[in-house]
Design a protein around this motif. Structure first.
Motif, PDB file in Angstrom:
ATOM      1  N   ILE A  69      22.894  50.249  36.984  1.00  0.00           N
ATOM      2  CA  ILE A  69      24.004  50.848  37.503  1.00  0.00           C
ATOM      3  C   ILE A  69      23.938  52.236  37.378  1.00  0.00           C
ATOM      4  O   ILE A  69      24.090  52.771  36.217  1.00  0.00           O
ATOM      5  CB  ILE A  69      25.250  50.258  36.897  1.00  0.00           C
ATOM      6  CG1 ILE A  69      25.129  48.661  36.966  1.00  0.00           C
ATOM      7  CG2 ILE A  69      26.541  50.879  37.185  1.00  0.00           C
ATOM      8  CD1 ILE A  69      25.942  47.978  35.931  1.00  0.00           C
ATOM      9  N   GLU A  70      24.527  52.962  38.743  1.00  0.00           N
ATOM     10  CA  GLU A  70      24.382  54.400  38.519  1.00  0.00           C
ATOM     11  C   GLU A  70      23.154  54.783  37.831  1.00  0.00           C
ATOM     12  O   GLU A  70      23.196  55.713  36.925  1.00  0.00           O
ATOM     13  CB  GLU A  70      25.743  55.068  37.946  1.00  0.00           C
ATOM     14  CG  GLU A  70      26.855  54.827  38.848  1.00  0.00           C
ATOM     15  CD  GLU A  70      27.984  55.200  38.014  1.00  0.00           C
ATOM     16  OE1 GLU A  70      28.302  54.908  36.812  1.00  0.00           O
ATOM     17  OE2 GLU A  70      29.168  55.830  38.861  1.00  0.00           O
ATOM     18  N   ASN A  71      21.898  54.477  38.167  1.00  0.00           N
ATOM     19  CA  ASN A  71      20.678  54.655  37.684  1.00  0.00           C
ATOM     20  C   ASN A  71      20.559  54.667  35.985  1.00  0.00           C
ATOM     21  O   ASN A  71      19.408  54.997  35.393  1.00  0.00           O
ATOM     22  CB  ASN A  71      20.555  56.150  37.784  1.00  0.00           C
ATOM     23  CG  ASN A  71      20.003  56.394  39.334  1.00  0.00           C
ATOM     24  OD1 ASN A  71      19.769  55.643  39.818  1.00  0.00           O
ATOM     25  ND2 ASN A  71      20.547  57.695  39.768  1.00  0.00           N
ATOM     26  N   LYS A  85      32.356  49.249  33.304  1.00  0.00           N
ATOM     27  CA  LYS A  85      32.205  49.542  34.534  1.00  0.00           C
ATOM     28  C   LYS A  85      32.135  48.191  35.602  1.00  0.00           C
ATOM     29  O   LYS A  85      32.451  48.430  36.672  1.00  0.00           O
ATOM     30  CB  LYS A  85      30.648  50.251  34.824  1.00  0.00           C
ATOM     31  CG  LYS A  85      30.301  51.503  34.168  1.00  0.00           C
ATOM     32  CD  LYS A  85      29.094  52.068  34.330  1.00  0.00           C
ATOM     33  CE  LYS A  85      28.827  53.323  33.815  1.00  0.00           C
ATOM     34  NZ  LYS A  85      27.447  53.683  33.503  1.00  0.00           N
ATOM     35  N   ILE A  86      31.449  46.984  34.989  1.00  0.00           N
ATOM     36  CA  ILE A  86      31.663  45.952  35.838  1.00  0.00           C
ATOM     37  C   ILE A  86      32.771  45.063  35.103  1.00  0.00           C
ATOM     38  O   ILE A  86      32.572  44.619  34.058  1.00  0.00           O
ATOM     39  CB  ILE A  86      30.350  45.395  35.733  1.00  0.00           C
ATOM     40  CG1 ILE A  86      29.355  46.259  36.694  1.00  0.00           C
ATOM     41  CG2 ILE A  86      30.297  44.024  36.673  1.00  0.00           C
ATOM     42  CD1 ILE A  86      28.064  45.811  36.945  1.00  0.00           C
ATOM     43  N   GLY A  87      33.638  44.470  35.745  1.00  0.00           N
ATOM     44  CA  GLY A  87      34.527  43.451  35.579  1.00  0.00           C
ATOM     45  C   GLY A  87      34.101  42.175  36.007  1.00  0.00           C
ATOM     46  O   GLY A  87      33.607  42.178  37.156  1.00  0.00           O
ATOM     47  N   LEU A  88      34.144  40.920  35.271  1.00  0.00           N
ATOM     48  CA  LEU A  88      33.512  39.692  35.715  1.00  0.00           C
ATOM     49  C   LEU A  88      34.507  38.704  35.524  1.00  0.00           C
ATOM     50  O   LEU A  88      35.233  38.658  34.456  1.00  0.00           O
ATOM     51  CB  LEU A  88      32.435  39.344  34.915  1.00  0.00           C
ATOM     52  CG  LEU A  88      31.756  37.867  34.964  1.00  0.00           C
ATOM     53  CD1 LEU A  88      31.232  37.837  36.420  1.00  0.00           C
ATOM     54  CD2 LEU A  88      30.686  37.652  33.987  1.00  0.00           C
ATOM     55  N   ALA A 159      42.871  44.962  35.114  1.00  0.00           N
ATOM     56  CA  ALA A 159      43.778  46.061  34.610  1.00  0.00           C
ATOM     57  C   ALA A 159      42.756  47.116  34.043  1.00  0.00           C
ATOM     58  O   ALA A 159      43.112  47.861  33.508  1.00  0.00           O
ATOM     59  CB  ALA A 159      44.656  45.323  33.406  1.00  0.00           C
ATOM     60  N   LEU A 160      41.594  46.519  33.636  1.00  0.00           N
ATOM     61  CA  LEU A 160      40.545  47.250  33.177  1.00  0.00           C
ATOM     62  C   LEU A 160      40.151  48.344  34.019  1.00  0.00           C
ATOM     63  O   LEU A 160      39.256  49.192  33.524  1.00  0.00           O
ATOM     64  CB  LEU A 160      39.359  46.546  32.386  1.00  0.00           C
ATOM     65  CG  LEU A 160      39.797  45.443  31.407  1.00  0.00           C
ATOM     66  CD1 LEU A 160      38.696  44.461  31.157  1.00  0.00           C
ATOM     67  CD2 LEU A 160      40.518  46.063  30.234  1.00  0.00           C
ATOM     68  N   LYS A 161      40.374  48.391  35.331  1.00  0.00           N
ATOM     69  CA  LYS A 161      39.990  49.313  36.431  1.00  0.00           C
ATOM     70  C   LYS A 161      38.363  49.643  36.332  1.00  0.00           C
ATOM     71  O   LYS A 161      37.770  50.565  36.100  1.00  0.00           O
ATOM     72  CB  LYS A 161      40.568  50.592  36.077  1.00  0.00           C
ATOM     73  CG  LYS A 161      42.320  50.534  36.537  1.00  0.00           C
ATOM     74  CD  LYS A 161      42.883  51.672  36.743  1.00  0.00           C
ATOM     75  CE  LYS A 161      44.246  51.533  37.363  1.00  0.00           C
ATOM     76  NZ  LYS A 161      45.090  52.496  37.583  1.00  0.00           N
ATOM     77  N   PRO A 162      37.584  48.327  36.511  1.00  0.00           N
ATOM     78  CA  PRO A 162      36.111  48.569  36.394  1.00  0.00           C
ATOM     79  C   PRO A 162      35.947  49.181  37.789  1.00  0.00           C
ATOM     80  O   PRO A 162      36.503  49.397  38.899  1.00  0.00           O
ATOM     81  CB  PRO A 162      35.665  47.081  36.587  1.00  0.00           C
ATOM     82  CG  PRO A 162      36.902  46.114  37.021  1.00  0.00           C
ATOM     83  CD  PRO A 162      38.035  46.981  36.717  1.00  0.00           C
ATOM     84  N   LEU A 194      37.259  50.431  44.957  1.00  0.00           N
ATOM     85  CA  LEU A 194      36.336  49.482  44.078  1.00  0.00           C
ATOM     86  C   LEU A 194      35.218  48.951  44.896  1.00  0.00           C
ATOM     87  O   LEU A 194      35.519  48.829  46.180  1.00  0.00           O
ATOM     88  CB  LEU A 194      37.420  48.418  43.724  1.00  0.00           C
ATOM     89  CG  LEU A 194      37.187  47.742  42.405  1.00  0.00           C
ATOM     90  CD1 LEU A 194      37.588  48.561  41.406  1.00  0.00           C
ATOM     91  CD2 LEU A 194      38.263  46.544  42.348  1.00  0.00           C
ATOM     92  N   THR A 195      34.054  48.481  44.288  1.00  0.00           N
ATOM     93  CA  THR A 195      33.235  47.619  44.759  1.00  0.00           C
ATOM     94  C   THR A 195      33.351  46.461  44.454  1.00  0.00           C
ATOM     95  O   THR A 195      33.586  46.146  43.364  1.00  0.00           O
ATOM     96  CB  THR A 195      31.759  48.315  44.546  1.00  0.00           C
ATOM     97  OG1 THR A 195      31.939  49.654  44.727  1.00  0.00           O
ATOM     98  CG2 THR A 195      30.643  47.543  45.191  1.00  0.00           C
TER      99      THR A 195
END
Lengths: 566, 235
Positions: A69-71, A85-88, A159-162, A194-195
Motif C-alpha cells: 500500500i503506497e509502496n 489506511k484500510i477500513g474493513l 468514521a475512521l476515514k480510511p 475514497l477507494t
C-alpha cells in the motif's frame, strides 16, 4: 503510482492442503471502485483478510507474494496500523459491534486514533447521517435489526476515514432501498477521494464499478471493465454470478451484440420496440388466469401484537391479521426492522404473542408444544452461525432426526441424501466452523430439510450464497412446494420473490401494508414507499403495460409484430 | 430484550463521576465483609434499597430476586448444617445477597464504557481496564447467542418443556458445550474486529465520554465516609 498492488499472492491456511488464493495479481488506483465477485469459497474473503494483514497476523498459513500500500509492504504490519489506511467491514459484521449504544460504537475507533472530542462529535453525526441512523443515537446495538446493525458497522468504519474501504458482502441484510442507498453512497465516497473494494453477489449494482474482478477456485479468472463482462451471461453464470435478467432476455431473443448492450431499462425498451416486439394481451391473460389460490387454512393470525418489555419503542408487531394456507409459497418482505423475523418466530412458538392469537390447524398455537411443532415446521435462521452448534457436519444434520426419533437406517439415508442435495457431500466429518459462510448456510438448510417438515420457514436464505447455490436452493424449495410443502420465506431479494413466491405480505413498522399475489405486489405504485424496489426486468415489462415476473414469462408474452407500422 | 442491566436514567446517582461510583462499590463491598452479624447487614441492605429506589433501578431487582432467594435459602441451610450456628448462617446469607445487590445497583447506574473510563482514570492502562470490563460487555451477547442456540435446538425438536425441574435442568447441560464453543470462537473474531478499529495503535487514547469530578461527587463520598465510621463505631 498505484495505491494498492498485489503481486503473486498465494495463501494456504494451516491444516489445509489446497491454497485459498493462488497467484493473485492486480492493482488499484486512487478513487477506483472495484467489485470482487465469484463463487462462494473462491477466495474473496481470504483476499480481503490479506489486504488488511489479518492474514498472516491472526490466521497463519503458507503465505507468498507481496501486497503493498503506497509502496509499503503490509505483511508484517499490525492490523491496527493498517486500519489507518484500510477500513474493513467484515462479513460477520455483528462481531464488529460491542458497545452499549450507537454513539459509543462509532466513538470506539475514533478514541483509538486519539481524536479530539469535537472532531469525534462531528464524525459521529456525519457518518450516522450518511448511513441513515441519525435517529438511533442511544439505541443499544444488540436491539437493532440485522440490516440496521450492518449499517452501524459500516458507519463505525467510515468514521475512521480510511483511504481504502473494503466491504465483504455489505448488503446481505439490507432491504432493497437500503442496498441502492449504500451503493449510491459508496459511489459518492469514491468521488470524495475514497477507494472502494466490494465483495458482492449483487449484479444490479455492477454498473457502478470501474473494474470487476472475478474469482474461481482461488484464482482470478477475469478482470476488466464492466461493459466487457456484463454481456457474457454464460461466463458469469458459470462463475456463480447472476447475469442481469434483461441481458438474459436479450440473449434469448438473439438481440445482444457487442454494440447493442442495453444499459438502462429505457434502452432496453427502445431496442425491443425498434425490433418491433410487442406483448400479447391474450397470453398475458392466460398467465394471470393460471394463478390459483390455495384453500386449506393452515395458520390464522388474529390481532397479533408483540412488544419487547422494558424497551422504549419496543412494540414490534401492531395487530397483524391474515391467513396462511397449506401448500403456499409465501414471501414476507419489508424494510429492515419492520418485524418480519419477529413475526415468523411466532409461527413455531419461539416467540409468544403479547396480544392476539395464532390458530394452527383449528387449535390455538399456544396449546402445542414447541417440540411437537418442530415435526411440522422447519425453521432456517437468518444467520447460520447462530443455528449451527454441533462439532461435525453430520452431527449437525442428525440432531433433528434424533430428536424426532427417526429410525437408524432412515437417519443414515437421510443424511446422505440431504448432503447431496445441498452439495456438501465431501464435508460430512468437517467441523462446521471452518466452512465458508455459503457452506454454513447450506448446512443449516440441510439440517432443517432432512426431517422433511410440512412447513419450511426461511429467514433471508440468500446470505452468503452465490448465484448457483441460490438457484439450486430455490429450485429445491420449488420442488418441495410442488410436492405440497408450505414455504414461508423472509427475504430482501426481489427477483427471488418475483420468480418463486406466489403470494406476498409486506410489513411496514409492524403493520401489514400489502397482502396479495406477487404479480399484484409488483404492479403497485407504492412499492418504493415500502422500502422495496422493482427488479429491472419487471420495470421493463411495465413499459409494455404488463407485470411480467421472469424471463420465461416475458418470452411467453412477446410477439414479433408483422405489421411494420406498429 | 433489555439484556444489559444498565438503565438509562438521569438521576443524581447516574450523574456521579464513574470514579465515585467505583469507590462506592468498593466501600460497600469492604463494609459488608467487615460485619458478621445480621443486624448491621440488614441496615446496610435497607440503605441499598433506598439507593436503588433513588436511582430508579428497583426494576432490576425484580429480574434477579428469584436467584437471590435461592442463594439465600441454600446459604442458610449449608451454613447451619456445617457450623450449627443459625445466627452466623443468617449473616452470611444476608451478606451474600447484599453483595449481589451492591453489584446490581452499580451495573444499573453505570454504563460499561463508564466503568472502563473510571478504571482508566484510576490509573489502569486502557488495555487492562478494557479487558476487565470486556467480560461485562460479552455477557449480553453471550446470553443472546445462547438464546438463539436454544431456539435453534428447540425448533429442531429438542423438548425443554416437559419433565420435572431436575429433568429439565439435565436437558440444558448439553447446550452448554455448543454455547461455550461458540463464544471461544467468537473471541478470536473479536480480537480481529478490535484491531480493525485501531485498538492498540496509540499509547494515549482519547475518550468520547468526559466527566468532571464535581461537588456532588465530593459530598456523596463525604456522606458515605461519615456513615461508614458511624456504623463501624456502633457495631
Amino acid at each position: 503510482m498505484h495505491l494498492l498492488e498485489i503481486k503473486d499472492l498465494s495463501f494456504t491456511y494451516q491444516n489445509s492442503s489446497s491454497p485459498a488464493v493462488k497467484k493473485i495479481n492486480f492493482s488499484v488506483k486512487e478513487n477506483e471502485f472495484i467489485i470482487l465477485m465469484g463463487k462462494s469459497g473462491a477466495g474473496k474473503s481470504t483476499l480481503a483478510k490479506c489486504l488488511t494483514s489479518i492474514i498472516p497476523q491472526f490466521q497463519k498459513g503458507n503465505y507468498s507474494g507481496k501486497i503493498t500500500i503506497e509502496n509499503q509492504e503490509i505483511k508484517n504490519v499490525p492490523v491496527y496500523e493498517i486500519a489507518q489506511k484500510i477500513g474493513l467491514l467484515l462479513q460477520d459484521f455483528e462481531v464488529q459491534l460491542f458497545s452499549t449504544n450507537v454513539i459509543l460504537e462509532i466513538a470506539f475507533g475514533l478514541e483509538n486514533f486519539s481524536l479530539a472530542r469535537a472532531e469525534m462529535e462531528k464524525r459521529i453525526s456525519e457518518t450516522l447521517k450518511t448511513v441513515g441512523l441519525e435517529n438511533y443515537l442511544n439505541r443499544d446495538p444488540l436491539t437493532l435489526s440485522g440490516g440496521e446493525k450492518q449499517r452501524l458497522a459500516l458507519a463505525s468504519i467510515l468514521a475512521l476515514k480510511p483511504k481504502i474501504l473494503i466491504l465483504d458482502e455489505p448488503t446481505t441484510d439490507l432491504d432493497p432501498i437500503g442496498k441502492k442507498e449504500i451503493f449510491a453512497l459508496l459511489k459518492n465516497l469514491t468521488k470524495q477521494g475514497l477507494t472502494i473494494i466490494v465483495i458482492d453477489h449483487e449484479t444490479d449494482e455492477i454498473l457502478n464499478a470501474d473494474q470487476i474482478i472475478i474469482f474461481n477456485a482461488s484464482e482470478i479468472v477475469s478482470s476488466g471493465n464492466v461493459e466487457q463482462l456484463i454481456s457474457q451471461s454464460e461466463f458469469l453464470e458459470k462463475n456463480g454470478i447472476r447475469p442481469a435478467a434483461i441481458l438474459t432476455l436479450f440473449q434469448k431473443l438473439n438481440l445482444l451484440t457487442q454494440k447493442n448492450i442495453p444499459k438502462t431499462v429505457n434502452d432496453a425498451c427502445h431496442l425491443l420496440v425498434e425490433n418491433s416486439y410487442q406483448t400479447s394481451e391474450e397470453k398475458y391473460t392466460l398467465l394471470t388466469k393460471e394463478e390459483k389460490k390455495e384453500k386449506n387454512l393452515l395458520f390464522q393470525i388474529k390481532n397479533l401484537e408483540f412488544t419487547y418489555p422494558n424497551v422504549p419503542a419496543g412494540q414490534i408487531l401492531k395487530g397483524l391479521n391474515f391467513e396462511i394456507y397449506a401448500g403456499e409459497f409465501l414471501a414476507i418482505v419489508g424494510v429492515n426492522g419492520s418485524g418480519k423475523t419477529t413475526f415468523i418466530k411466532h409461527l413455531n412458538r419461539l416467540f409468544t404473542p403479547t396480544k392476539g392469537e395464532i390458530i394452527y390447524q383449528n387449535k390455538n398455537l399456544k396449546n402445542y408444544k414447541i417440540a411437537e411443532l418442530a415435526k411440522d415446521i422447519g425453521y432456517v435462521f437468518q444467520n447460520p452461525d447462530n443455528q449451527i452448534f454441533a462439532t461435525t457436519v453430520k452431527e449437525e444434520i442428525v440432531f433433528g432426526l434424533k430428536n424426532l426419533s427417526f429410525p437408524h437406517e432412515e437417519i443414515e439415508k437421510g443424511v446422505k441424501e440431504v448432503l447431496k442435495t445441498v452439495n456438501l457431500e465431501g464435508c460430512k466429518d468437517k467441523d462446521p466452523f471452518i466452512l465458508t459462510k455459503g457452506e454454513k448456510q447450506r448446512l443449516s438448510v440441510a439440517s432443517v430439510l432432512v426431517t422433511q417438515p410440512k412447513i419450511i420457514i426461511l429467514d433471508e436464505p440468500t446470505t452468503g450464497l452465490d448465484y448457483l447455490e441460490l438457484r439450486s436452493l430455490m429450485n429445491l424449495l420449488k420442488e418441495l412446494n410442488q410436492k405440497g410443502h408450505t414455504i414461508i420465506m423472509v427475504t430482501h431479494t426481489m427477483w427471488l420473490v418475483a420468480e418463486y413466491a406466489k403470494r406476498a405480505i409486506v410489513l411496514k413498522e409492524g403493520e401489514i401494508v400489502f397482502n396479495g399475489s406477487v404479480r399484484q405486489l409488483f404492479s403497485e405504485k407504492n412499492i418504493e414507499n415500502w422500502g422495496l424496489a422493482l427488479p429491472p426486468l419487471i420495470e421493463l415489462s411495465q413499459m409494455f403495460g404488463k407485470t411480467l415476473l421472469s424471463v420465461d414469462e416475458f418470452l411467453f408474452c412477446l410477439n414479433k409484430s408483422t405489421d411494420p407500422t406498429v | 430484550m433489555s439484556i444489559y442491566l444498565y438503565l438509562e436514567r438521569n438521576t443524581f446517582i447516574h450523574r456521579l463521576h464513574p470514579v465515585t461510583k467505583i469507590f462506592l462499590l468498593l466501600l460497600f463491598f469492604i463494609l459488608l465483609l467487615l460485619f458478621s452479624s445480621p443486624l448491621p447487614i440488614i441496615l446496610v441492605t435497607f440503605f441499598l434499597l433506598l439507593v436503588s429506589a433513588f436511582s430508579r433501578s428497583i426494576s432490576n431487582l425484580r429480574k434477579i430476586w428469584k436467584l437471590m432467594f435461592i442463594l439465600f435459602t441454600f446459604t442458610i441451610i449449608l451454613w447451619t448444617i456445617f457450623l450449627k450456628n443459625l445466627n452466623y448462617a443468617l449473616a452470611m446469607a444476608l451478606r451474600l445477597n447484599a453483595l449481589i445487590f451492591t453489584g446490581l445497583i452499580f451495573l444499573s447506574v453505570t454504563r460499561i464504557e463508564e466503568f472502563t473510563y473510571g478504571l482508566n482514570k484510576l490509573g489502569l492502562p486502557f488495555r487492562v481496564s478494557f479487558a476487565l470490563t470486556l467480560a461485562f460487555r460479552l455477557v449480553p451477547s453471550f446470553i443472546l447467542s445462547a438464546q438463539t442456540t436454544i431456539q435453534a435446538q428447540k425448533s429442531r425438536g429438542l423438548d425443554l418443556e416437559t419433565g420435572n425441574l431436575v429433568q429439565r435442568i439435565k436437558k440444558f447441560i448439553p447446550l452448554l458445550i455448543p454455547i461455550l464453543a461458540t463464544s471461544l470462537r467468537n473471541a478470536e473474531l473479536l480480537a480481529i474486529a478490535l484491531e480493525c478499529k485501531g485498538f492498540g495503535i496509540k499509547k494515549k487514547r482519547t475518550s468520547y465520554l468526559d466527566y468532571k469530578f464535581g461537588r456532588n461527587d465530593f459530598l456523596t463520598l463525604l456522606t458515605i465516609f461519615l456513615l461508614y465510621f458511624l456504623l463501624l463505631k456502633i457495631f
